[in-house]
Design a protein around this motif. Sequence first.
Motif, PDB file in Angstrom:
ATOM      1  N   MET A   1     -30.091   4.259   2.939  1.00 61.96           N
ATOM      2  CA  MET A   1     -29.221   3.893   4.031  1.00 61.96           C
ATOM      3  C   MET A   1     -28.139   2.735   3.753  1.00 61.96           C
ATOM      4  O   MET A   1     -28.583   1.756   3.184  1.00 61.96           O
ATOM      5  N   ALA A   2     -27.020   3.040   4.015  1.00 67.45           N
ATOM      6  CA  ALA A   2     -25.743   2.006   3.411  1.00 67.45           C
ATOM      7  C   ALA A   2     -26.075   0.897   4.361  1.00 67.45           C
ATOM      8  O   ALA A   2     -26.436   0.829   5.559  1.00 67.45           O
ATOM      9  N   SER A   3     -25.700  -0.267   3.717  1.00 66.84           N
ATOM     10  CA  SER A   3     -25.727  -1.515   4.460  1.00 66.84           C
ATOM     11  C   SER A   3     -24.705  -1.390   5.422  1.00 66.84           C
ATOM     12  O   SER A   3     -23.496  -1.091   5.323  1.00 66.84           O
ATOM     13  N   ILE A   4     -24.912  -2.185   6.684  1.00 67.91           N
ATOM     14  CA  ILE A   4     -23.919  -2.392   7.672  1.00 67.91           C
ATOM     15  C   ILE A   4     -22.745  -3.523   7.032  1.00 67.91           C
ATOM     16  O   ILE A   4     -23.168  -4.505   6.489  1.00 67.91           O
ATOM     17  N   VAL A   5     -21.603  -3.386   7.229  1.00 67.48           N
ATOM     18  CA  VAL A   5     -20.644  -4.372   7.055  1.00 67.48           C
ATOM     19  C   VAL A   5     -19.677  -4.300   8.480  1.00 67.48           C
ATOM     20  O   VAL A   5     -19.111  -3.287   8.456  1.00 67.48           O
ATOM     21  N   LEU A   6     -20.095  -5.337   9.274  1.00 71.24           N
ATOM     22  CA  LEU A   6     -19.383  -5.286  10.598  1.00 71.24           C
ATOM     23  C   LEU A   6     -18.367  -6.543  10.625  1.00 71.24           C
ATOM     24  O   LEU A   6     -18.642  -7.646  10.240  1.00 71.24           O
ATOM     25  N   ALA A   7     -17.328  -6.170  10.934  1.00 65.82           N
ATOM     26  CA  ALA A   7     -16.171  -7.196  11.304  1.00 65.82           C
ATOM     27  C   ALA A   7     -15.895  -7.605  12.863  1.00 65.82           C
ATOM     28  O   ALA A   7     -15.981  -6.728  13.624  1.00 65.82           O
ATOM     29  N   TYR A   8     -16.111  -8.938  13.072  1.00 66.29           N
ATOM     30  CA  TYR A   8     -15.478  -8.972  14.451  1.00 66.29           C
ATOM     31  C   TYR A   8     -13.936  -9.164  14.414  1.00 66.29           C
ATOM     32  O   TYR A   8     -13.340  -9.910  13.107  1.00 66.29           O
ATOM     33  N   LEU A   9     -13.340  -9.063  15.442  1.00 66.23           N
ATOM     34  CA  LEU A   9     -11.724  -9.165  15.496  1.00 66.23           C
ATOM     35  C   LEU A   9     -11.616  -9.713  16.806  1.00 66.23           C
ATOM     36  O   LEU A   9     -11.849  -9.366  17.950  1.00 66.23           O
ATOM     37  N   ALA A  10     -10.705 -10.785  16.509  1.00 69.77           N
ATOM     38  CA  ALA A  10     -10.360 -11.661  17.848  1.00 69.77           C
ATOM     39  C   ALA A  10      -9.265 -11.222  18.636  1.00 69.77           C
ATOM     40  O   ALA A  10      -8.235 -10.725  17.993  1.00 69.77           O
ATOM     41  N   THR A  11      -9.338 -11.059  20.075  1.00 66.96           N
ATOM     42  CA  THR A  11      -8.426 -10.766  20.726  1.00 66.96           C
ATOM     43  C   THR A  11      -6.982 -11.460  20.785  1.00 66.96           C
ATOM     44  O   THR A  11      -6.057 -11.068  21.054  1.00 66.96           O
ATOM     45  N   TRP A  12      -7.323 -12.786  20.517  1.00 68.96           N
ATOM     46  CA  TRP A  12      -6.086 -13.773  20.647  1.00 68.96           C
ATOM     47  C   TRP A  12      -5.279 -13.705  19.381  1.00 68.96           C
ATOM     48  O   TRP A  12      -4.331 -14.655  19.403  1.00 68.96           O
ATOM     49  N   GLN A  13      -5.671 -13.232  18.437  1.00 64.22           N
ATOM     50  CA  GLN A  13      -4.990 -13.476  17.196  1.00 64.22           C
ATOM     51  C   GLN A  13      -4.208 -11.994  16.879  1.00 64.22           C
ATOM     52  O   GLN A  13      -4.437 -11.108  17.238  1.00 64.22           O
ATOM     53  N   PRO A  14      -2.917 -12.442  16.583  1.00 59.11           N
ATOM     54  CA  PRO A  14      -1.877 -11.259  16.277  1.00 59.11           C
ATOM     55  C   PRO A  14      -2.523 -10.747  14.925  1.00 59.11           C
ATOM     56  O   PRO A  14      -2.988 -11.231  13.932  1.00 59.11           O
ATOM     57  N   CYS A  15      -2.510  -9.331  14.925  1.00 58.15           N
ATOM     58  CA  CYS A  15      -3.111  -8.412  13.851  1.00 58.15           C
ATOM     59  C   CYS A  15      -2.561  -7.107  13.874  1.00 58.15           C
ATOM     60  O   CYS A  15      -2.424  -6.423  14.931  1.00 58.15           O
ATOM     61  N   ASP A  16      -1.943  -6.763  12.731  1.00 56.69           N
ATOM     62  CA  ASP A  16      -1.733  -5.270  12.377  1.00 56.69           C
ATOM     63  C   ASP A  16      -3.000  -4.395  12.105  1.00 56.69           C
ATOM     64  O   ASP A  16      -3.562  -4.559  10.972  1.00 56.69           O
ATOM     65  N   LEU A  17      -3.546  -3.907  13.227  1.00 61.50           N
ATOM     66  CA  LEU A  17      -4.743  -3.134  12.943  1.00 61.50           C
ATOM     67  C   LEU A  17      -4.711  -2.157  11.788  1.00 61.50           C
ATOM     68  O   LEU A  17      -5.732  -1.743  11.528  1.00 61.50           O
ATOM     69  N   GLN A  18      -3.587  -1.455  11.678  1.00 67.22           N
ATOM     70  CA  GLN A  18      -3.408  -0.514  10.629  1.00 67.22           C
ATOM     71  C   GLN A  18      -3.659  -0.969   9.125  1.00 67.22           C
ATOM     72  O   GLN A  18      -3.840  -0.149   8.043  1.00 67.22           O
ATOM     73  N   ARG A  19      -3.597  -2.445   9.112  1.00 65.95           N
ATOM     74  CA  ARG A  19      -3.926  -3.003   7.641  1.00 65.95           C
ATOM     75  C   ARG A  19      -5.489  -3.416   7.222  1.00 65.95           C
ATOM     76  O   ARG A  19      -5.847  -3.497   6.351  1.00 65.95           O
ATOM     77  N   ILE A  20      -6.411  -2.910   8.527  1.00 67.78           N
ATOM     78  CA  ILE A  20      -7.811  -3.316   8.098  1.00 67.78           C
ATOM     79  C   ILE A  20      -8.128  -2.293   7.507  1.00 67.78           C
ATOM     80  O   ILE A  20      -8.018  -1.045   7.665  1.00 67.78           O
ATOM     81  N   PRO A  21      -8.903  -2.650   6.289  1.00 67.41           N
ATOM     82  CA  PRO A  21      -9.253  -1.729   5.242  1.00 67.41           C
ATOM     83  C   PRO A  21     -10.805  -0.858   6.022  1.00 67.41           C
ATOM     84  O   PRO A  21     -11.907  -1.463   5.399  1.00 67.41           O
ATOM     85  N   VAL A  22     -10.503  -0.211   6.896  1.00 63.22           N
ATOM     86  CA  VAL A  22     -11.768   0.428   7.695  1.00 63.22           C
ATOM     87  C   VAL A  22     -12.735   1.148   6.807  1.00 63.22           C
ATOM     88  O   VAL A  22     -13.776   1.389   7.014  1.00 63.22           O
ATOM     89  N   GLU A  23     -12.198   1.514   5.397  1.00 64.69           N
ATOM     90  CA  GLU A  23     -13.080   2.363   4.566  1.00 64.69           C
ATOM     91  C   GLU A  23     -14.064   1.466   4.259  1.00 64.69           C
ATOM     92  O   GLU A  23     -15.225   2.067   3.627  1.00 64.69           O
ATOM     93  N   LYS A  24     -13.810   0.266   4.108  1.00 64.10           N
ATOM     94  CA  LYS A  24     -15.068  -0.708   3.710  1.00 64.10           C
ATOM     95  C   LYS A  24     -15.750  -1.229   5.081  1.00 64.10           C
ATOM     96  O   LYS A  24     -16.868  -2.219   4.828  1.00 64.10           O
TER      97      LYS A  24
END
Length: 355
Positions: A1-24
């Motif tokens: 089974m592949a290892s978990i790679v989990l990211a926390y994302l803060a609500t209060w930080q500006p962020c372009d979600l589409q730049r997140i490399p979700v493939e990883k």
Amino acid sequence: MASIVLAYLATWQPCDLQRIPVEKLTHLCYAFAKVQDGEIVPQGSSDPSMSNEAYCQHLSEQLRQLKQRNPDLQLLISVGGWSADGFSDAAVSPESRDKLARSAIEFIQKYQFDGVDLDWEYPSNDMAGIKARAADKQNFTLLLKALRQQLNSAAQRLQRASYLLTIAAGAGQYYLDGVEIQKVAEQCDFINLMTYDFYNGWATRAGHHANLYRASHDPDADSADHAVQLYLANGIRPEQLVLGCPFYGRSLRGVGATGLGAAGQPKTNGTYSYLEIVTELLPSGRYTRHWDDQARVPWLFDGDEFISYEDPESIAGKGEYVKQHGLAGAMFWEYTEDPSHALLDALYLSLQNEM
């Protein structure tokens, strides 16, 4: 089974979600929602022009777009965080636990999350200025049971495989003293170990805040490995544990000439994102990078300010540790601290390599 790679994302930080490399990524925890009047509600908008409701709907749509790029990505709402109150009251009775669990189902179905990550810092402990009771120890277990039952029932109604239930857990004995950890683990899909902030915003000496192993200058101090061994000794299986990595550094000023281990000036503690460290501090030429080969982490020093942080070398070591010890994977706090993805790339690659 592949290892978990989990990211926390803060609500209060500006962020372009589409730049997140979700493939990883395997999991993305959006932090935070809060407990208010015994129910899980949105924390609030980072955009003052939008209502909380409009902001959450907008966010939900953006997150769904991420799943188009990685259909296997699991999206969780993280509830709580440091100094977030309301948990002890919500866990105090069967009625209050049922109320919170029902609100969790409503929340994740409304905004289309795949589960809940409970970040109660900490049951039975009022160190963050939150309400705490001795009965939190048993009530935390009962709250998780109520959540687990409601999540399973909702998944069955919707004919989906499951909804996830995870927790963010403290990395020391203080946490285990306040919970029934084996009973807690039975209710959770996995446990996110917050193996950082060992030297934190109250530290008066220069020390590592996310060392993999204990350092020679402080042989009795906390470390990520010590936390893992502590959980294992308390009956938790390695495949239930997700190792935490910080994408930020902790600093202390007024540190003596020796740097690591020296006393500093109280109340001069600070934090730097990894982005600030690599784009501002290191290029300034003021700081010298050092490497603690025993603790397996770097630190910076300019003769006055000591900075403990993670870099690609130390992060890769964390990934190797996960593989070596059969842990579930690794998580990090939090994504916007390193938009260059240097740390995520190092973590991802280390977890992909066969040992």
